[in-house]
Enzyme design. Structure first.
Site, PDB file in Angstrom:
ATOM      1  N   HIS A  53      -6.087  35.007 -30.471  1.00  0.00           N
ATOM      2  CA  HIS A  53      -7.002  35.673 -29.533  1.00  0.00           C
ATOM      3  C   HIS A  53      -6.888  34.963 -28.187  1.00  0.00           C
ATOM      4  O   HIS A  53      -7.111  33.750 -28.102  1.00  0.00           O
ATOM      5  CB  HIS A  53      -8.443  35.618 -30.052  1.00  0.00           C
ATOM      6  CG  HIS A  53      -8.645  36.466 -31.267  1.00  0.00           C
ATOM      7  ND1 HIS A  53      -9.300  36.017 -32.392  1.00  0.00           N
ATOM      8  CD2 HIS A  53      -8.254  37.744 -31.525  1.00  0.00           C
ATOM      9  CE1 HIS A  53      -9.318  37.001 -33.290  1.00  0.00           C
ATOM     10  NE2 HIS A  53      -8.689  38.038 -32.797  1.00  0.00           N
ATOM     11  N   GLU A 207     -12.353  28.563 -37.688  1.00  0.00           N
ATOM     12  CA  GLU A 207     -13.219  28.923 -36.559  1.00  0.00           C
ATOM     13  C   GLU A 207     -13.921  27.649 -36.127  1.00  0.00           C
ATOM     14  O   GLU A 207     -14.836  27.167 -36.788  1.00  0.00           O
ATOM     15  CB  GLU A 207     -14.241  29.990 -36.988  1.00  0.00           C
ATOM     16  CG  GLU A 207     -13.630  31.301 -37.452  1.00  0.00           C
ATOM     17  CD  GLU A 207     -13.115  32.171 -36.307  1.00  0.00           C
ATOM     18  OE1 GLU A 207     -13.348  31.816 -35.127  1.00  0.00           O
ATOM     19  OE2 GLU A 207     -12.463  33.182 -36.593  1.00  0.00           O
TER      20      GLU A 207
HETATM   21 ZN   LIG Z   1     -10.155  34.315 -32.990  1.00  0.00          ZN
END
Ligand SMILES: [Zn+2]
Length: 322
Positions: A53, A207
């Site tokens: 991302h 994460e």
């Molecule tokens: Zn991500």
């Protein structure tokens, strides 16, 4: 950070053909390098990816830090490595993605016209070639969460098996500072799930902390994971656990059917927010989702395109707790 600026400007000269200590470097795609130590591996081969991302830049800075240490000789690799900077176009454009979420393009669906689709294919090919040379590498895909979380650092573990998590994976995660692990099947169209599904890799989506802007620096929540990465690369013993690990399993997926989909949670609700049993979680026209006992929500995101996952409902998996 010069290396980061170099990566964003022109990635091809980021690493030399040979590192101090003699490891060979091959650029196998834009911003993807395979590193082969001169002597037989002392540990398991490792895939480290970041920036899947484009707005999650703290993990990219972690990976740049590793590249910098490898280039200077401060870190000498003793296992084969595949280093992957994920969505290079989105990183350069300082956005999450251009057309499609890259981390939803590692399934079987083809997405014609998407600028992310060729990148997903290139990354998949790089992983396939690496796994042909080095069976079952460990794959750590580094992300930073969009929203607050009851657990600052958590991992998703896509797996082909369904039993509790073994002692070695738990020790790895706890050493990385991971406080919660979500055990899932390997069918998701994510980068880490593809490695588990296709190649039988132990693979995780990490994460770590919150999304930060480029150059805002790497915060403390990444320090433990960075220490573990350095230990894995140098084939040194893992650092001691720095977190107590809680394990969860997916109970249900919330799939958005139409633009009428809405979540009852306030925008910005934390990951791992719990519900009272029976509480209304979401509705989509006449369709309603009510909480089963013990359900919590992860990745609530009503803004996804219809047909995609707008959230995961999970329950505790006490058998896998440390
Ligand atoms: Zn991500």
């Amino acid at each position: 950070m010069n290396l980061l600026a170099d990566l964003l400007a022109n990635d091809d000269a980021l690493l030399p053909a040979r590192l101090p200590g003699g490891a060979q470097v091959e650029r196998v795609a834009s911003a993807v390098w395979q590193i082969t130590p001169p002597t037989a591996a002392a540990g398991r081969a490792l895939i480290v990816s970041a920036g899947i991302h484009g707005d999650e830049t703290a993990p990219v800075e972690v990976l740049c830090g590793l590249v910098s240490a490898l280039c200077s000789g401060a870190l000498v690799p003793r296992v084969p490595l595949l280093l992957v900077f994920g969505n290079l176009l989105a990183l350069r454009a300082a956005c999450r993605y251009l057309d499609d979420d890259l981390n939803r393009l590692f399934g079987n669906a083809t997405v014609p016209g998407s600028r992310e689709a060729p990148r997903a294919a290139a990354l998949a090919a790089a992983v396939d070639a690496f796994c042909t040379r080095h069976a079952k590498p460990l794959h750590l895909d580094l992300h930073s969460a969009i929203r607050d979380s009851r657990y600052a650092c958590f991992a998703i573990a896509p797996r082909n098996e369904s039993g509790p998590l073994g002692a070695a994976p738990r020790a790895l995660l706890a050493a990385c500072g991971i406080e919660a692990v979500l055990l899932t099947g390997a069918q998701a169209p994510t980068f880490s799930a593809r490695s588990a599904r296709r190649h039988g890799c132990e693979a995780y989506t990490f994460e770590l902390g919150r999304v930060r802007r480029l150059g805002d620096g790497v915060a403390g929540e990444f320090a433990a994971a960075e220490r573990v990465l350095r230990a894995l690369i140098a084939a040194e013993p893992l650092p001691e656990p720095v977190a107590q690990l809680h394990a969860f399993r997916v109970s249900r997926e919330l799939i958005k059917r139409s633009d009428a989909f809405r979540l009852t949670l306030p925008a910005g609700a934390a990951n791992f927010t719990a519900f009272e049993a029976g509480a209304l979680i979401a509705e989509d026209g006449a369709l309603q989702w009510h909480a089963e006992p013990g359900e919590l929500i992860v990745f609530p995101n009503p803004a996804v395109k219809p047909g995609l996952r707008a959230g995961l409902l999970v329950v505790a998996d006490a058998a896998s707790d440390v």
